[in-house]
Design an enzyme around this catalytic site. Structure first.
Site, short mmCIF file in Angstrom:
data_model
loop_
_atom_site.label_atom_id
_atom_site.label_comp_id
_atom_site.label_asym_id
_atom_site.label_seq_id
_atom_site.Cartn_x
_atom_site.Cartn_y
_atom_site.Cartn_z
N ARG A 1 -12.18 -20.86 -12.66
CA ARG A 1 -13.28 -20.04 -12.12
C ARG A 1 -12.69 -19.23 -10.98
O ARG A 1 -12.26 -19.80 -9.96
CB ARG A 1 -14.44 -20.90 -11.65
CG ARG A 1 -15.48 -20.12 -10.87
CD ARG A 1 -16.78 -20.84 -10.70
NE ARG A 1 -17.53 -20.88 -11.93
CZ ARG A 1 -18.84 -21.19 -12.02
NH1 ARG A 1 -19.52 -21.51 -10.94
NH2 ARG A 1 -19.44 -21.19 -13.19
N CYS B 1 -29.07 -18.52 -16.34
CA CYS B 1 -27.84 -19.31 -16.38
C CYS B 1 -27.85 -20.43 -15.34
O CYS B 1 -27.13 -21.42 -15.50
CB CYS B 1 -26.63 -18.40 -16.19
SG CYS B 1 -26.75 -17.35 -14.73
N ARG C 1 -24.28 -26.10 -22.54
CA ARG C 1 -22.97 -25.84 -21.95
C ARG C 1 -21.99 -26.93 -22.41
O ARG C 1 -20.84 -26.66 -22.73
CB ARG C 1 -23.05 -25.81 -20.41
CG ARG C 1 -23.90 -24.70 -19.81
CD ARG C 1 -23.30 -23.34 -20.08
NE ARG C 1 -21.93 -23.26 -19.63
CZ ARG C 1 -21.55 -22.95 -18.37
NH1 ARG C 1 -22.45 -22.64 -17.48
NH2 ARG C 1 -20.27 -22.90 -18.04
N HIS D 1 -18.54 -14.28 -18.18
CA HIS D 1 -18.86 -15.71 -18.15
C HIS D 1 -18.99 -16.17 -19.61
O HIS D 1 -20.09 -16.50 -20.08
CB HIS D 1 -20.16 -15.95 -17.38
CG HIS D 1 -20.34 -17.37 -16.92
ND1 HIS D 1 -19.43 -18.38 -17.21
CD2 HIS D 1 -21.34 -17.96 -16.19
CE1 HIS D 1 -19.87 -19.52 -16.67
NE2 HIS D 1 -21.01 -19.29 -16.05
N1 NVA Z 1 -23.66 -13.95 -11.74
C1 NVA Z 1 -23.58 -15.26 -11.13
C2 NVA Z 1 -23.47 -16.31 -12.18
C3 NVA Z 1 -23.45 -17.73 -11.67
C4 NVA Z 1 -23.31 -18.73 -12.78
C5 NVA Z 1 -22.37 -15.30 -10.19
O1 NVA Z 1 -21.35 -14.68 -10.52
O2 NVA Z 1 -22.46 -15.91 -9.14
N1 CP Z 2 -24.36 -21.35 -14.95
C1 CP Z 2 -23.28 -21.79 -14.30
O1 CP Z 2 -22.15 -21.38 -14.56
O2 CP Z 2 -23.53 -22.73 -13.36
P1 CP Z 2 -22.49 -23.26 -12.27
O3 CP Z 2 -22.21 -22.11 -11.34
O4 CP Z 2 -23.19 -24.38 -11.59
O5 CP Z 2 -21.24 -23.70 -12.97
#
Ligand code: NVA
Ligand code: CP
Length: 321
Positions: free
Chosen positions: A114, A276, A304, A141
């Site tokens: 990530r 999400c 997920r 994502h």
């Molecule tokens: N668009 C959000 C998604 C989190 C799962 C982010 O990038 O923080």
């Molecule tokens: N939706 C999602 O990716 O959640 P987290 O940021 O908790 O991993």
């Protein structure tokens, strides 16, 4: 049930030819469908897969916070007979990304990363000989979109002839949903405030995929127009991780795009609500909508796990040798 009575997992598993999931584009349309079929099978009969990745170790590298992605990869690894080890913090600060990649490939079987920047996950994939999975970057994502497509098929029985409306910031989650929808024949509209539209290159790619499947891919600033006929309405936070300093400005810009009862009424009858997560109640979605019977947010969160198990099975070559 005694072990002898458990039908073993079908093996070998279909392969992802690119060897990675740095973006949704690493899966061909056929691989995407195969993966979603396998995810459904893994969900139906998890026990059949419980030794499928025996001895396999995942490296989880997280530059940003996570609940779902981190937990579901850890649980997936363990339930498939393997394990996962977490490292948090900047990737490529203490030593070059290429060195990180060339260390991890000596000890572990797959990297889940990530990252703030897509370039970091791309660099990991370039330098590591083991598979690399994007667990959310600024641009994509893909793991989220897999679970969401699984969730929608569970409700609808398929994707064709249905319409998914994304309302909010046209960034990572919207990009991944658009690319998968186009390849699965699901109509997709991205409804954003002016200036927050999805990347035009990604829209173009999605439209090219849609030529094959007949999906309609649209981008608009108009909620009423975009939501017409939608069978599902999806939103995401207004200020993504890394953009928290813009939260006040975004709260003003996105206010008219809040998913509330009035906005849901613009969609088709019985439209589902998706997010999400994490969700901010009374910002991008009202509490009454996210807590309503049409909300699928925890089905998405559950999937997920199943979708990522299928992904791991298709990226890793069975148990450790
Ligand atoms: N668009 C959000 C998604 C989190 C799962 C982010 O990038 O923080
Ligand atoms: N939706 C999602 O990716 O959640 P987290 O940021 O908790 O991993």
């Amino acid at each position: 049930m005694p072990d002898a009575m458990i039908e073993p997992a079908p093996s070998p598993f279909p392969r992802v030819r690119s060897g990675d999931l740095t973006s949704d584009l690493d899966l061909t349309a056929a691989e995407l469908r195969t993966l979603l079929d396998l995810a459904a099978e893994v969900k139906r009969q998890p026990n059949r897969f419980r030794l499928a990745l025996r001895g396999r170790i995942l490296s989880l590298l997280f530059e940003k916070p996570s609940l779902r992605t981190r937990m579901t990869f850890e649980v997936a690894a363990k339930q498939l007979g393997g394990d996962a080890l977490l490292t948090t913090g900047p990737i490529g600060g203490r030593e070059p990304v290429e060195d990180v990649a060339r260390n991890l490939e000596r000890w572990t079987d797959l990297i889940v990363a990530r990252t703030f920047s897509q370039e970091t996950v791309d660099a990991l994939a370039r330098y590591a000989k083991i598979p690399v999975v994007n667990a959310l970057s600024d641009r994509y994502h893909p793991c989220q979109a897999l679970a969401d497509m699984q969730t929608l098929r569970e409700q609808w029985g398929g994707w064709r002839g249905r319409k998914l409306a994304f309302v909010g910031d046209g960034n990572n989650v919207a990009h991944s949903l658009m690319l998968d929808a186009a390849r699965l024949g699901l109509d997709f509209v991205c409804i954003t405030p002016p200036g927050y539209e999805p990347d035009t290159k990604i829209v173009q790619m999605a439209r090219q995929f849609a030529v094959e499947t007949g999906a309609l891919i649209e981008v608009t600033n108009n909620t009423e127009e975009g939501l017409r006929g939608a069978g599902a309405v999806y939103t995401d936070v207004w200020a993504s991780m890394g953009f928290e300093h813009e939260a006040a400005e975004r709260a003003r810009v996105f206010a008219a795009y809040q998913v509330n009862r009035e906005l849901m009424a613009m969609a088709g009858p019985g439209a589902f609500f998706l997010h999400c997560l994490p969700a901010h109640r009374e910002e991008e979605v009202t509490a009454d909508v996210i807590e309503s019977p049409v909300s699928l947010v925890f089905e998405q969160a559950e999937n997920r796990l199943h979708a990522q198990k299928a992904l791991l099975l298709m990226l890793l070559d069975g148990p450790a040798h």
